[in-house]
Design a protein around this motif. Sequence first.
Motif, PDB file in Angstrom:
ATOM      1  N   VAL A  14     -60.284  33.685  52.365  1.00 49.18           N
ATOM      2  CA  VAL A  14     -60.386  34.965  51.677  1.00 49.18           C
ATOM      3  C   VAL A  14     -59.326  35.896  52.259  1.00 49.18           C
ATOM      4  CG1 VAL A  14     -61.832  36.938  51.091  1.00 49.18           C
ATOM      5  CG2 VAL A  14     -62.859  34.664  51.316  1.00 49.18           C
ATOM      6  N   TYR A  15     -58.370  36.286  51.429  1.00 49.91           N
ATOM      7  CA  TYR A  15     -57.372  37.266  51.835  1.00 49.91           C
ATOM      8  C   TYR A  15     -57.935  38.661  51.583  1.00 49.91           C
ATOM      9  CZ  TYR A  15     -54.016  33.415  51.831  1.00 49.91           C
ATOM     10  OH  TYR A  15     -53.362  32.235  52.095  1.00 49.91           O
ATOM     11  N   ILE A  16     -57.735  39.560  52.542  1.00 41.94           N
ATOM     12  CA  ILE A  16     -58.174  40.947  52.408  1.00 41.94           C
ATOM     13  C   ILE A  16     -56.952  41.839  52.567  1.00 41.94           C
ATOM     14  CG2 ILE A  16     -59.749  42.734  53.239  1.00 41.94           C
ATOM     15  CD1 ILE A  16     -61.287  40.480  54.712  1.00 41.94           C
ATOM     16  N   VAL A  17     -56.699  42.680  51.551  1.00 46.52           N
ATOM     17  CA  VAL A  17     -55.551  43.580  51.601  1.00 46.52           C
ATOM     18  C   VAL A  17     -56.049  45.010  51.437  1.00 46.52           C
ATOM     19  CG1 VAL A  17     -53.336  44.197  50.588  1.00 46.52           C
ATOM     20  CG2 VAL A  17     -54.061  41.802  50.602  1.00 46.52           C
ATOM     21  N   ALA A  42     -52.708  44.749  56.197  1.00 43.75           N
ATOM     22  CA  ALA A  42     -52.700  46.190  55.965  1.00 43.75           C
ATOM     23  C   ALA A  42     -51.592  46.569  54.982  1.00 43.75           C
ATOM     24  CB  ALA A  42     -52.505  46.936  57.283  1.00 43.75           C
ATOM     25  N   SER A  43     -50.673  45.635  54.730  1.00 46.74           N
ATOM     26  CA  SER A  43     -49.540  45.892  53.843  1.00 46.74           C
ATOM     27  C   SER A  43     -49.557  44.911  52.668  1.00 46.74           C
ATOM     28  CB  SER A  43     -48.221  45.727  54.615  1.00 46.74           C
ATOM     29  OG  SER A  43     -47.132  45.537  53.730  1.00 46.74           O
ATOM     30  N   PRO A  44     -49.513  45.426  51.427  1.00 48.90           N
ATOM     31  CA  PRO A  44     -49.443  44.529  50.272  1.00 48.90           C
ATOM     32  C   PRO A  44     -48.244  43.600  50.322  1.00 48.90           C
ATOM     33  CG  PRO A  44     -49.960  46.766  49.565  1.00 48.90           C
ATOM     34  CD  PRO A  44     -49.604  46.840  51.017  1.00 48.90           C
ATOM     35  N   GLN A  45     -47.104  44.101  50.791  1.00 45.02           N
ATOM     36  CA  GLN A  45     -45.896  43.273  50.837  1.00 45.02           C
ATOM     37  C   GLN A  45     -46.054  42.125  51.817  1.00 45.02           C
ATOM     38  OE1 GLN A  45     -43.189  43.808  48.658  1.00 45.02           O
ATOM     39  NE2 GLN A  45     -42.913  41.690  49.345  1.00 45.02           N
ATOM     40  N   ASP A  46     -46.717  42.384  52.951  1.00 43.15           N
ATOM     41  CA  ASP A  46     -46.957  41.307  53.911  1.00 43.15           C
ATOM     42  C   ASP A  46     -47.795  40.201  53.279  1.00 43.15           C
ATOM     43  OD1 ASP A  46     -45.518  42.604  55.838  1.00 43.15           O
ATOM     44  OD2 ASP A  46     -47.265  43.390  56.917  1.00 43.15           O
ATOM     45  N   THR A  50     -46.689  36.131  52.176  1.00 41.13           N
ATOM     46  CA  THR A  50     -47.424  35.052  52.833  1.00 41.13           C
ATOM     47  C   THR A  50     -48.234  34.208  51.866  1.00 41.13           C
ATOM     48  OG1 THR A  50     -47.636  36.408  54.831  1.00 41.13           O
ATOM     49  CG2 THR A  50     -49.128  34.538  54.648  1.00 41.13           C
ATOM     50  N   ALA A  51     -48.675  34.809  50.756  1.00 36.83           N
ATOM     51  CA  ALA A  51     -49.631  34.162  49.861  1.00 36.83           C
ATOM     52  C   ALA A  51     -49.092  32.865  49.276  1.00 36.83           C
ATOM     53  CB  ALA A  51     -50.015  35.112  48.728  1.00 36.83           C
ATOM     54  N   PRO A  52     -49.901  31.806  49.293  1.00 36.52           N
ATOM     55  CA  PRO A  52     -49.485  30.540  48.678  1.00 36.52           C
ATOM     56  C   PRO A  52     -49.594  30.616  47.162  1.00 36.52           C
ATOM     57  CG  PRO A  52     -51.723  30.360  49.465  1.00 36.52           C
ATOM     58  CD  PRO A  52     -51.239  31.718  49.895  1.00 36.52           C
ATOM     59  N   HIS A  53     -48.843  29.772  46.470  1.00 37.71           N
ATOM     60  CA  HIS A  53     -48.877  29.771  45.016  1.00 37.71           C
ATOM     61  C   HIS A  53     -50.101  29.057  44.469  1.00 37.71           C
ATOM     62  CE1 HIS A  53     -44.805  31.159  45.517  1.00 37.71           C
ATOM     63  NE2 HIS A  53     -44.725  31.385  44.228  1.00 37.71           N
ATOM     64  N   ASP A  54     -50.550  28.028  45.150  1.00 35.80           N
ATOM     65  CA  ASP A  54     -51.737  27.326  44.687  1.00 35.80           C
ATOM     66  C   ASP A  54     -52.501  26.803  45.902  1.00 35.80           C
ATOM     67  OD1 ASP A  54     -49.865  25.529  45.408  1.00 35.80           O
ATOM     68  OD2 ASP A  54     -50.056  24.225  43.668  1.00 35.80           O
ATOM     69  N   SER A  55     -53.630  27.390  46.166  1.00 28.85           N
ATOM     70  CA  SER A  55     -54.450  26.954  47.285  1.00 28.85           C
ATOM     71  C   SER A  55     -55.878  27.382  47.018  1.00 28.85           C
ATOM     72  CB  SER A  55     -53.962  27.569  48.603  1.00 28.85           C
ATOM     73  OG  SER A  55     -54.238  28.958  48.630  1.00 28.85           O
ATOM     74  N   ALA A  56     -56.772  26.849  47.816  1.00 24.95           N
ATOM     75  CA  ALA A  56     -58.177  27.230  47.704  1.00 24.95           C
ATOM     76  C   ALA A  56     -58.350  28.579  48.390  1.00 24.95           C
ATOM     77  CB  ALA A  56     -59.061  26.168  48.338  1.00 24.95           C
ATOM     78  N   ALA A  57     -58.190  29.651  47.620  1.00 27.12           N
ATOM     79  CA  ALA A  57     -58.231  30.985  48.199  1.00 27.12           C
ATOM     80  C   ALA A  57     -58.664  32.006  47.161  1.00 27.12           C
ATOM     81  CB  ALA A  57     -56.856  31.373  48.753  1.00 27.12           C
ATOM     82  N   CYS A  58     -59.133  33.149  47.631  1.00 26.13           N
ATOM     83  CA  CYS A  58     -59.378  34.288  46.764  1.00 26.13           C
ATOM     84  C   CYS A  58     -58.971  35.552  47.518  1.00 26.13           C
ATOM     85  CB  CYS A  58     -60.817  34.356  46.278  1.00 26.13           C
ATOM     86  SG  CYS A  58     -62.052  33.699  47.362  1.00 26.13           S
ATOM     87  N   LEU A  59     -58.947  36.669  46.791  1.00 25.49           N
ATOM     88  CA  LEU A  59     -58.355  37.893  47.325  1.00 25.49           C
ATOM     89  C   LEU A  59     -59.267  39.079  47.072  1.00 25.49           C
ATOM     90  CD1 LEU A  59     -55.967  39.704  48.323  1.00 25.49           C
ATOM     91  CD2 LEU A  59     -55.074  39.589  45.971  1.00 25.49           C
ATOM     92  N   MET A  60     -59.469  39.893  48.117  1.00 25.76           N
ATOM     93  CA  MET A  60     -60.127  41.187  47.993  1.00 25.76           C
ATOM     94  C   MET A  60     -59.044  42.237  48.204  1.00 25.76           C
ATOM     95  SD  MET A  60     -63.889  40.593  49.573  1.00 25.76           S
ATOM     96  CE  MET A  60     -64.427  41.876  48.448  1.00 25.76           C
ATOM     97  N   LEU A  61     -58.788  43.004  47.148  1.00 22.81           N
ATOM     98  CA  LEU A  61     -57.597  43.858  47.100  1.00 22.81           C
ATOM     99  C   LEU A  61     -57.968  45.316  46.871  1.00 22.81           C
ATOM    100  CD1 LEU A  61     -54.439  44.113  46.801  1.00 22.81           C
ATOM    101  CD2 LEU A  61     -54.787  43.629  44.366  1.00 22.81           C
ATOM    102  N   ASP A  62     -57.505  46.195  47.755  1.00 24.13           N
ATOM    103  CA  ASP A  62     -57.740  47.625  47.579  1.00 24.13           C
ATOM    104  C   ASP A  62     -56.882  48.157  46.439  1.00 24.13           C
ATOM    105  OD1 ASP A  62     -58.853  50.120  48.199  1.00 24.13           O
ATOM    106  OD2 ASP A  62     -57.111  50.666  49.412  1.00 24.13           O
ATOM    107  N   TYR A  63     -57.427  49.116  45.700  1.00 27.66           N
ATOM    108  CA  TYR A  63     -56.693  49.689  44.562  1.00 27.66           C
ATOM    109  C   TYR A  63     -55.673  50.712  45.029  1.00 27.66           C
ATOM    110  CZ  TYR A  63     -55.950  51.454  39.816  1.00 27.66           C
ATOM    111  OH  TYR A  63     -55.389  51.818  38.622  1.00 27.66           O
ATOM    112  N   MET A  77     -48.005  39.363  41.791  1.00 30.05           N
ATOM    113  CA  MET A  77     -48.603  38.025  41.876  1.00 30.05           C
ATOM    114  C   MET A  77     -48.326  37.240  40.600  1.00 30.05           C
ATOM    115  SD  MET A  77     -52.236  39.001  43.694  1.00 30.05           S
ATOM    116  CE  MET A  77     -53.001  37.402  43.385  1.00 30.05           C
ATOM    117  N   ARG A  78     -48.470  37.905  39.462  1.00 25.60           N
ATOM    118  CA  ARG A  78     -48.221  37.239  38.184  1.00 25.60           C
ATOM    119  C   ARG A  78     -46.758  36.811  38.085  1.00 25.60           C
ATOM    120  NH1 ARG A  78     -50.189  40.876  35.223  1.00 25.60           N
ATOM    121  NH2 ARG A  78     -48.269  41.988  34.753  1.00 25.60           N
TER     122      ARG A  78
END
Length: 211
Positions: A14-17, A42-46, A50-63, A77-78
Amino acid sequence: MTDPQAGPLPEHVVYIVDDDAGVLDSLATLLALSGYHTRSFASPQDFLDTAPHDSAACLMLDYYMPGMDGLDVLSAMRDRDIRIPTIMMTAHGDVRLAVDAMKHGAIDFIEKPWESAELLSALRHACELSRQIQTEADHREAAIQRLADLTPREMDVFKLLILGKSTKEVARELNLSPRTVDVYRAGLHQKTDSSGIADLVRLAFHAGMMK
Protein backbone atom coordinates in the motif's frame (compact mmCIF):
# COMPACT_ATOMS: atom_id res chain seq x y z
CA MET A 1 -20.03 -6.16 0.64
CA THR A 2 -16.31 -6.32 1.39
CA ASP A 3 -15.46 -7.60 4.85
CA PRO A 4 -12.81 -5.39 6.47
CA GLN A 5 -12.04 -8.20 8.91
CA ALA A 6 -11.07 -10.57 6.10
CA GLY A 7 -7.50 -9.33 6.26
CA PRO A 8 -5.09 -7.98 3.63
CA LEU A 9 -3.75 -9.76 0.64
CA PRO A 10 -0.19 -10.42 1.88
CA GLU A 11 1.58 -9.85 -1.45
CA HIS A 12 0.24 -6.31 -1.78
CA VAL A 13 2.02 -3.06 -0.98
CA VAL A 14 0.00 0.00 0.00
CA TYR A 15 1.55 3.27 -1.14
CA ILE A 16 0.60 6.32 0.94
CA VAL A 17 1.12 9.80 -0.50
CA ASP A 18 0.40 12.78 1.78
CA ASP A 19 2.34 15.94 2.58
CA ASP A 20 1.19 15.74 6.24
CA ALA A 21 3.76 13.74 8.23
CA GLY A 22 1.19 13.04 10.95
CA VAL A 23 -1.19 11.48 8.45
CA LEU A 24 1.60 9.36 6.98
CA ASP A 25 2.57 8.06 10.41
CA SER A 26 -0.96 7.33 11.60
CA LEU A 27 -1.96 5.61 8.36
CA ALA A 28 1.22 3.55 8.21
CA THR A 29 0.68 2.47 11.82
CA LEU A 30 -2.98 1.55 11.27
CA LEU A 31 -2.22 -0.44 8.14
CA ALA A 32 0.80 -2.18 9.67
CA LEU A 33 -1.34 -3.27 12.62
CA SER A 34 -3.88 -4.57 10.08
CA GLY A 35 -1.22 -6.66 8.34
CA TYR A 36 -0.38 -4.46 5.34
CA HIS A 37 3.04 -3.62 3.95
CA THR A 38 3.30 0.12 3.33
CA ARG A 39 5.56 2.66 1.66
CA SER A 40 5.06 6.33 2.52
CA PHE A 41 5.82 9.41 0.44
CA ALA A 42 5.54 13.06 1.46
CA SER A 43 6.12 14.13 -2.16
CA PRO A 44 3.91 13.11 -5.11
CA GLN A 45 6.91 13.29 -7.44
CA ASP A 46 8.90 10.90 -5.26
CA PHE A 47 6.02 8.42 -5.52
CA LEU A 48 5.75 8.80 -9.30
CA ASP A 49 9.49 8.24 -9.69
CA THR A 50 9.24 5.02 -7.67
CA ALA A 51 5.85 3.51 -8.54
CA PRO A 52 5.92 0.30 -10.60
CA HIS A 53 3.83 0.03 -13.75
CA ASP A 54 2.29 -3.30 -12.88
CA SER A 55 2.50 -4.84 -9.44
CA ALA A 56 0.32 -6.05 -6.62
CA ALA A 57 -0.22 -2.64 -5.06
CA CYS A 58 -2.75 0.04 -4.25
CA LEU A 59 -2.51 3.72 -3.39
CA MET A 60 -3.92 6.04 -0.73
CA LEU A 61 -3.54 9.52 -2.16
CA ASP A 62 -4.14 12.91 -0.54
CA TYR A 63 -6.12 15.38 -2.64
CA TYR A 64 -4.66 18.69 -1.47
CA MET A 65 -0.87 18.88 -1.73
CA PRO A 66 1.41 21.77 -2.72
CA GLY A 67 2.72 21.79 -6.27
CA MET A 68 0.83 18.73 -7.46
CA ASP A 69 -2.63 17.81 -6.20
CA GLY A 70 -4.26 14.38 -6.27
CA LEU A 71 -5.82 14.88 -9.69
CA ASP A 72 -2.43 15.85 -11.12
CA VAL A 73 -0.98 12.63 -9.70
CA LEU A 74 -3.78 10.53 -11.22
CA SER A 75 -3.23 12.21 -14.60
CA ALA A 76 0.51 11.55 -14.39
CA MET A 77 -0.15 7.91 -13.48
CA ARG A 78 -2.40 7.54 -16.51
CA ASP A 79 0.23 9.11 -18.77
CA ARG A 80 2.85 6.70 -17.44
CA ASP A 81 0.51 3.70 -17.61
CA ILE A 82 0.74 3.14 -13.85
CA ARG A 83 -2.35 1.06 -13.09
CA ILE A 84 -2.64 1.08 -9.31
CA PRO A 85 -6.13 1.22 -7.74
CA THR A 86 -6.31 4.52 -5.89
CA ILE A 87 -8.30 5.76 -2.90
CA MET A 88 -8.42 9.55 -2.74
CA MET A 89 -8.29 11.19 0.71
CA THR A 90 -9.18 14.76 1.72
CA ALA A 91 -10.13 16.77 4.77
CA HIS A 92 -12.32 19.02 2.62
CA GLY A 93 -14.51 16.56 0.79
CA ASP A 94 -17.51 17.53 -1.31
CA VAL A 95 -19.46 15.98 -4.15
CA ARG A 96 -17.54 17.86 -6.83
CA LEU A 97 -14.18 16.65 -5.54
CA ALA A 98 -15.45 13.08 -5.34
CA VAL A 99 -16.78 13.19 -8.90
CA ASP A 100 -13.55 14.73 -10.22
CA ALA A 101 -11.49 12.07 -8.44
CA MET A 102 -13.58 9.25 -9.90
CA LYS A 103 -13.39 10.76 -13.40
CA HIS A 104 -9.62 10.79 -13.10
CA GLY A 105 -9.49 7.13 -12.12
CA ALA A 106 -9.85 6.93 -8.34
CA ILE A 107 -11.92 3.95 -7.20
CA ASP A 108 -12.99 5.42 -3.86
CA PHE A 109 -13.03 8.68 -1.90
CA ILE A 110 -12.39 8.87 1.87
CA GLU A 111 -12.85 11.97 4.03
CA LYS A 112 -10.50 12.80 6.91
CA PRO A 113 -10.80 11.99 9.73
CA TRP A 114 -11.71 8.52 8.52
CA GLU A 115 -13.44 5.65 10.23
CA SER A 116 -10.97 2.77 10.45
CA ALA A 117 -13.55 0.16 9.39
CA GLU A 118 -14.56 2.23 6.35
CA LEU A 119 -10.97 2.83 5.33
CA LEU A 120 -9.97 -0.84 5.69
CA SER A 121 -13.02 -1.96 3.74
CA ALA A 122 -12.15 0.42 0.88
CA LEU A 123 -8.54 -0.73 0.97
CA ARG A 124 -9.49 -4.39 0.84
CA HIS A 125 -11.57 -3.68 -2.27
CA ALA A 126 -8.64 -1.80 -3.83
CA CYS A 127 -6.31 -4.74 -3.19
CA GLU A 128 -8.77 -7.19 -4.71
CA LEU A 129 -9.00 -4.97 -7.79
CA SER A 130 -5.21 -4.79 -7.92
CA ARG A 131 -5.02 -8.57 -7.92
CA GLN A 132 -7.43 -8.66 -10.88
CA ILE A 133 -5.31 -6.10 -12.75
CA GLN A 134 -2.17 -8.15 -12.06
CA THR A 135 -3.85 -11.35 -13.26
CA GLU A 136 -4.91 -9.61 -16.48
CA ALA A 137 -1.37 -8.30 -16.96
CA ASP A 138 0.05 -11.80 -16.45
CA HIS A 139 -2.40 -13.24 -19.00
CA ARG A 140 -1.53 -10.50 -21.46
CA GLU A 141 2.21 -11.09 -21.13
CA ALA A 142 1.79 -14.88 -21.51
CA ALA A 143 -0.42 -14.42 -24.59
CA ILE A 144 2.02 -12.00 -26.21
CA GLN A 145 4.87 -14.45 -25.60
CA ARG A 146 2.92 -17.29 -27.21
CA LEU A 147 2.11 -15.19 -30.27
CA ALA A 148 5.71 -14.01 -30.60
CA ASP A 149 6.69 -17.46 -31.91
CA LEU A 150 4.40 -17.19 -34.94
CA THR A 151 5.86 -16.47 -38.37
CA PRO A 152 4.47 -13.43 -40.24
CA ARG A 153 2.34 -15.70 -42.44
CA GLU A 154 1.04 -17.67 -39.46
CA MET A 155 0.08 -14.35 -37.88
CA ASP A 156 -1.78 -13.38 -41.06
CA VAL A 157 -3.74 -16.62 -40.85
CA PHE A 158 -4.32 -16.13 -37.13
CA LYS A 159 -5.77 -12.64 -37.59
CA LEU A 160 -8.25 -13.89 -40.18
CA LEU A 161 -9.25 -16.97 -38.22
CA ILE A 162 -10.14 -14.98 -35.11
CA LEU A 163 -12.47 -12.89 -37.29
CA GLY A 164 -14.42 -16.06 -38.05
CA LYS A 165 -13.04 -16.65 -41.52
CA SER A 166 -13.18 -20.19 -42.89
CA THR A 167 -10.15 -21.95 -44.35
CA LYS A 168 -11.38 -21.23 -47.87
CA GLU A 169 -11.95 -17.55 -47.07
CA VAL A 170 -8.49 -17.24 -45.52
CA ALA A 171 -6.97 -18.94 -48.58
CA ARG A 172 -8.77 -16.55 -50.91
CA GLU A 173 -7.74 -13.41 -49.00
CA LEU A 174 -4.09 -14.47 -48.70
CA ASN A 175 -3.90 -15.95 -52.19
CA LEU A 176 -3.01 -19.38 -50.84
CA SER A 177 -4.38 -22.87 -51.35
CA PRO A 178 -6.70 -24.25 -48.64
CA ARG A 179 -4.18 -27.02 -48.02
CA THR A 180 -1.43 -24.46 -47.36
CA VAL A 181 -3.72 -22.58 -44.98
CA ASP A 182 -4.34 -25.85 -43.12
CA VAL A 183 -0.58 -26.27 -42.74
CA TYR A 184 -0.19 -22.77 -41.32
CA ARG A 185 -3.22 -23.34 -39.11
CA ALA A 186 -1.75 -26.55 -37.69
CA GLY A 187 1.51 -24.75 -37.02
CA LEU A 188 -0.04 -21.86 -35.15
CA HIS A 189 -2.19 -24.24 -33.07
CA GLN A 190 0.94 -26.13 -32.08
CA LYS A 191 2.95 -23.00 -31.26
CA THR A 192 0.15 -21.39 -29.24
CA ASP A 193 -0.88 -24.64 -27.54
CA SER A 194 -4.46 -24.14 -28.74
CA SER A 195 -6.96 -26.71 -29.93
CA GLY A 196 -9.59 -24.65 -31.71
CA ILE A 197 -10.93 -21.26 -32.71
CA ALA A 198 -12.24 -20.55 -29.20
CA ASP A 199 -8.71 -20.89 -27.82
CA LEU A 200 -7.35 -18.58 -30.51
CA VAL A 201 -10.00 -15.94 -29.82
CA ARG A 202 -9.30 -16.13 -26.09
CA LEU A 203 -5.59 -15.73 -26.80
CA ALA A 204 -6.30 -12.66 -28.96
CA PHE A 205 -8.36 -11.09 -26.19
CA HIS A 206 -5.64 -11.68 -23.62
CA ALA A 207 -3.03 -10.21 -25.96
CA GLY A 208 -5.12 -7.06 -26.41
CA MET A 209 -5.83 -7.69 -30.09
CA MET A 210 -9.61 -7.75 -29.59
CA LYS A 211 -11.89 -5.64 -27.42
